[in-house]
Design a protein around this motif. Sequence first.
Motif, mmCIF file in Angstrom:
data_model
loop_
_atom_site.group_PDB
_atom_site.id
_atom_site.type_symbol
_atom_site.label_atom_id
_atom_site.label_comp_id
_atom_site.label_asym_id
_atom_site.label_seq_id
_atom_site.Cartn_x
_atom_site.Cartn_y
_atom_site.Cartn_z
ATOM 1 N N PHE A 27 -0.481 -23.982 -17.314
ATOM 2 C CA PHE A 27 -1.479 -24.491 -18.250
ATOM 3 C C PHE A 27 -2.823 -24.679 -17.546
ATOM 4 N N ALA A 28 -2.802 -25.228 -16.337
ATOM 5 C CA ALA A 28 -4.035 -25.464 -15.579
ATOM 6 C C ALA A 28 -4.778 -24.156 -15.341
ATOM 7 N N LYS A 29 -4.047 -23.116 -14.991
ATOM 8 C CA LYS A 29 -4.671 -21.816 -14.741
ATOM 9 C C LYS A 29 -5.296 -21.270 -16.024
ATOM 10 N N THR A 30 -4.571 -21.353 -17.123
ATOM 11 C CA THR A 30 -5.087 -20.890 -18.416
ATOM 12 C C THR A 30 -6.331 -21.680 -18.811
ATOM 13 N N TYR A 31 -6.247 -22.995 -18.665
ATOM 14 C CA TYR A 31 -7.374 -23.878 -19.002
ATOM 15 C C TYR A 31 -8.600 -23.524 -18.162
ATOM 16 N N PHE A 32 -8.403 -23.417 -16.844
ATOM 17 C CA PHE A 32 -9.510 -23.133 -15.942
ATOM 18 C C PHE A 32 -10.150 -21.783 -16.255
ATOM 19 N N GLU A 33 -9.342 -20.765 -16.487
ATOM 20 C CA GLU A 33 -9.878 -19.439 -16.807
ATOM 21 C C GLU A 33 -10.646 -19.467 -18.130
ATOM 22 N N ALA A 34 -10.121 -20.179 -19.125
ATOM 23 C CA ALA A 34 -10.806 -20.270 -20.417
ATOM 24 C C ALA A 34 -12.143 -20.999 -20.261
ATOM 25 N N TRP A 35 -12.148 -22.097 -19.513
ATOM 26 C CA TRP A 35 -13.389 -22.842 -19.278
ATOM 27 C C TRP A 35 -14.406 -21.959 -18.555
ATOM 28 N N SER A 36 -13.972 -21.281 -17.508
ATOM 29 C CA SER A 36 -14.873 -20.438 -16.722
ATOM 30 C C SER A 36 -15.514 -19.350 -17.575
ATOM 31 N N GLU A 37 -14.760 -18.778 -18.493
ATOM 32 C CA GLU A 37 -15.308 -17.743 -19.367
ATOM 33 C C GLU A 37 -16.456 -18.284 -20.221
ATOM 34 N N THR A 38 -16.394 -19.559 -20.601
ATOM 35 C CA THR A 38 -17.460 -20.141 -21.429
ATOM 36 C C THR A 38 -18.742 -20.360 -20.642
ATOM 37 N N GLN A 39 -18.666 -20.322 -19.331
ATOM 38 C CA GLN A 39 -19.823 -20.598 -18.488
ATOM 39 C C GLN A 39 -20.538 -19.338 -18.004
ATOM 40 N N LYS A 40 -19.954 -18.204 -18.182
ATOM 41 C CA LYS A 40 -20.514 -16.956 -17.663
ATOM 42 C C LYS A 40 -21.763 -16.532 -18.444
ATOM 43 N N PRO A 41 -22.642 -15.776 -17.797
ATOM 44 C CA PRO A 41 -23.876 -15.343 -18.468
ATOM 45 C C PRO A 41 -23.641 -14.553 -19.755
ATOM 46 N N ASN A 42 -22.543 -13.816 -19.822
ATOM 47 C CA ASN A 42 -22.258 -13.005 -21.012
ATOM 48 C C ASN A 42 -21.255 -13.690 -21.948
ATOM 49 N N ALA A 43 -21.116 -15.006 -21.842
ATOM 50 C CA ALA A 43 -20.161 -15.742 -22.680
ATOM 51 C C ALA A 43 -20.508 -15.583 -24.158
ATOM 52 N N LYS A 44 -19.449 -15.560 -24.969
ATOM 53 C CA LYS A 44 -19.596 -15.385 -26.412
ATOM 54 C C LYS A 44 -18.936 -16.562 -27.134
ATOM 55 N N ALA A 45 -19.222 -16.669 -28.404
ATOM 56 C CA ALA A 45 -18.635 -17.735 -29.225
ATOM 57 C C ALA A 45 -17.109 -17.684 -29.176
ATOM 58 N N GLU A 46 -16.527 -16.500 -29.100
ATOM 59 C CA GLU A 46 -15.068 -16.388 -29.050
ATOM 60 C C GLU A 46 -14.507 -16.990 -27.755
ATOM 61 N N ASP A 47 -15.296 -16.972 -26.674
ATOM 62 C CA ASP A 47 -14.850 -17.619 -25.436
ATOM 63 C C ASP A 47 -14.752 -19.126 -25.629
ATOM 64 N N ILE A 48 -15.703 -19.680 -26.355
ATOM 65 C CA ILE A 48 -15.651 -21.111 -26.671
ATOM 66 C C ILE A 48 -14.413 -21.402 -27.501
ATOM 67 N N GLU A 49 -14.145 -20.572 -28.497
ATOM 68 C CA GLU A 49 -12.976 -20.783 -29.356
ATOM 69 C C GLU A 49 -11.674 -20.691 -28.566
ATOM 70 N N ASN A 50 -11.598 -19.745 -27.629
ATOM 71 C CA ASN A 50 -10.399 -19.629 -26.786
ATOM 72 C C ASN A 50 -10.189 -20.893 -25.962
ATOM 73 N N TYR A 51 -11.259 -21.482 -25.473
ATOM 74 C CA TYR A 51 -11.177 -22.734 -24.723
ATOM 75 C C TYR A 51 -10.763 -23.884 -25.648
ATOM 76 N N LEU A 52 -11.402 -23.968 -26.795
ATOM 77 C CA LEU A 52 -11.132 -25.083 -27.713
ATOM 78 C C LEU A 52 -9.699 -25.082 -28.249
ATOM 79 N N LYS A 53 -9.045 -23.917 -28.263
ATOM 80 C CA LYS A 53 -7.649 -23.836 -28.710
ATOM 81 C C LYS A 53 -6.728 -24.669 -27.817
#
Length: 150
Positions: A27-53
């Motif tokens: 779970f920690a790995k999944t959480y961390f990867e999802a959070w990191s995707e939201t911080q990247k320069p090319n992050a998209k709204a779907e990355d936020i949704e993946n994290y919020l899930k």
Amino acid sequence: MKTLIFILSALMSFHATSAEKFDGKAFAKTYFEAWSETQKPNAKAEDIENYLKLLKDDIGHQHLPYDPNADRADDNKELMREGMTYYLAAHTEYSSELLSVTEGLNVVIIKYAYQSKGIHPQTKKAAEINKEMIEVLEIEDGLVSVIRKY
């Protein structure tokens, strides 16, 4: 009678823990990867949704001095979505590394390092950060119920 109560309690406790099988490290790995995707320069709204899930709807969030308490409320996930969307793709550079994971009863603690550069959307000033963070993730029903950032 006391022995019977003890045995029944032990069996019920064993059944509850064996039935859930929450894998905190995965779970920690999944959480961390999802959070990191939201911080990247090319992050998209779907990355936020993946994290919020991964979060409860009434998620509590504490990050001193910005969020001083971790009160839970029904609309907290929506407020988090709004805040994250405001800062979406504000970084021009971002990298991160998961350093450690510690599991406990209904808690996962992650430590990670990150580096970011970007332009603050409100002040329009350049910002550069290079630090380590610790997040204490309180877990409820397999989702994060409270985040405490240090």
